[in-house]
Enzyme design. Structure first.
Site, PDB file in Angstrom:
ATOM      1  N   CYS A   1      12.920  -0.336 -12.433  1.00  0.00           N
ATOM      2  CA  CYS A   1      12.558   0.879 -13.180  1.00  0.00           C
ATOM      3  C   CYS A   1      13.600   1.169 -14.252  1.00  0.00           C
ATOM      4  O   CYS A   1      13.266   1.483 -15.401  1.00  0.00           O
ATOM      5  CB  CYS A   1      12.405   2.058 -12.234  1.00  0.00           C
ATOM      6  SG  CYS A   1      13.897   2.482 -11.276  1.00  0.00           S
TER       7      CYS A   1
ATOM      8  N   GLY B   1      11.866   5.378  -2.386  1.00  0.00           N
ATOM      9  CA  GLY B   1      11.351   5.107  -1.059  1.00  0.00           C
ATOM     10  C   GLY B   1      12.153   4.034  -0.342  1.00  0.00           C
ATOM     11  O   GLY B   1      13.182   3.560  -0.842  1.00  0.00           O
ATOM     12  N   PRO B   2      11.684   3.610   0.831  1.00  0.00           N
ATOM     13  CA  PRO B   2      12.407   2.598   1.615  1.00  0.00           C
ATOM     14  C   PRO B   2      12.633   1.304   0.846  1.00  0.00           C
ATOM     15  O   PRO B   2      13.695   0.684   0.955  1.00  0.00           O
ATOM     16  CB  PRO B   2      11.486   2.372   2.826  1.00  0.00           C
ATOM     17  CG  PRO B   2      10.689   3.634   2.933  1.00  0.00           C
ATOM     18  CD  PRO B   2      10.489   4.108   1.525  1.00  0.00           C
TER      19      PRO B   2
ATOM     20  N   SER C   1       0.822  -1.216   0.000  1.00  0.00           N
ATOM     21  CA  SER C   1       0.000   0.000   0.000  1.00  0.00           C
ATOM     22  C   SER C   1       0.848   1.256   0.000  1.00  0.00           C
ATOM     23  O   SER C   1       0.387   2.326   0.394  1.00  0.00           O
ATOM     24  CB  SER C   1      -0.930   0.007   1.217  1.00  0.00           C
ATOM     25  OG  SER C   1      -0.180  -0.048   2.429  1.00  0.00           O
TER      26      SER C   1
END
Length: 315
Positions: free
Chosen positions: A128, A161-162, A10
């Site tokens: 990515c 992000g993490p 999420s």
């Protein structure tokens, strides 16, 4: 008829993917999102959008009544967590689309090998950087053998992000392997750079391919055609300029990577420069690195759904 799907994770990637399915897909229907943080924005947004949620991760997902109809599960968690998700979901007959660089299933880059693994129980979306650059390595490889392919993915630190930071080693290993297995290079290398600049920079990618003497005009056309194929599902992915061809000097160390018979002949370093601007469905536009992953995963899941169901394919 639609194919029902669920998302694990999420965070930014999982939430963007959920919104893409809701807004863009005519063949997929998202019915559940699983996370582990009950206070996450992703779960709150899912509830507002009438998507069933659980904050108990994979264990909560398989207990949800909605899970009974789910055929495809997007895994937007970490590479480490994906191993357990695979162990739980494979016996249950669900197809996993892995957005982490766990690389349990075959690597898939939609415009290159998107139709080769439609029956696989688990497909891996590489990284990515891989989604942005491997199509260009494959384009060059379609014209002439690529003896060495190197990619540098430069992204804003804000869009890392993490999960991305925890998976740096997996990023380089998975991307390097896919440059070879999917892109067609004899040897591959991947580098990722996180930029702290403000305002944040959009994703930029550099691709270097070492080739023997070749028809440079054909390479140029192949790269342009591949750009159009990627833009069909990632409109913000574009060439910054025409491919550059630099003749490799006789004393250049790169010559050691050429096959023995080619080391004394003409050789080129083909350089391709890209940028990827996100569609800003949930993520900011500069986070093209995340947008290209969710877009590629969506395109892959739609093809898998069409393969599994003639009714979906007809729609």
């Amino acid at each position: 008829m639609t194919t029902k799907v669920a998302v694990i994770g999420s965070g930014n990637i999982g939430t963007d993917l959920m919104i893409k399915v809701l807004r863009l897909s005519e063949t997929l229907e998202i019915v559940a999102m699983a996370g582990i943080d009950p206070a996450s924005d992703g779960l709150a947004r899912a509830r507002r959008l009438k998507v069933a949620t659980t904050h108990e991760g994979i264990d909560g997902l398989v207990r949800m009544p909605e899970f009974a109809e789910v055929e495809i599960v997007f895994d937007a968690a970490s590479a480490g967590a994906h191993k357990r998700h695979e162990e739980v979901l494979r016996p249950l007959g669900r197809v996993l689309v892995d957005l982490a660089p766990a690389a349990i299933g075959p690597h898939v880059v939609p415009p290159v090998n998107g139709d080769e693994h439609l029956g696989a129980p688990n497909v891996n979306m590489v990284t990515c950087g891989g989604q942005a650059t491997i199509p260009m390595v494959a384009a060059v490889s379609s014209v002439t053998p690529v003896h060495y392919g190197e990619i540098v993915a430069s992204i804003s630190s804000r869009s890392a992000g993490p999960g991305t930071r925890a998976n740096i080693d997996e990023f380089t290993e998975t991307t390097s392997a896919a440059i070879e297995k999917v892109g067609g290079a004899a040897k591959g290398k991947a580098i990722i750079v996180l930029y702290p600049a403000e305002p944040p920079l959009i994703m930029r990618d550099t691709v270097h391919c070492l080739v023997s003497d070749c028809d440079t005009a054909k390479v140029d056309r192949a790269v342009g055609e591949m750009e159009r194929k990627v833009q069909a599902y990632v409109p913000g992915c574009r060439l910054k300029q025409d491919p550059q061809f630099d003749e490799v000097a006789d004393d250049d160390p790169l010559r050691a990577l050429l096959p023995g018979d080619d080391r004394t002949g003409k050789a080129w370093k083909v350089s391709v420069f890209l940028e990827v601007e996100g569609a800003a469905h949930y993520l900011p536009a500069y986070a093209g690195n995340l947008d290209i992953m969710t877009s590629a995963a969506l395109r892959t899941a739609e093809r898998v759904a069409a393969h599994r169901s003639p009714e979906v394919a007809a729609k």
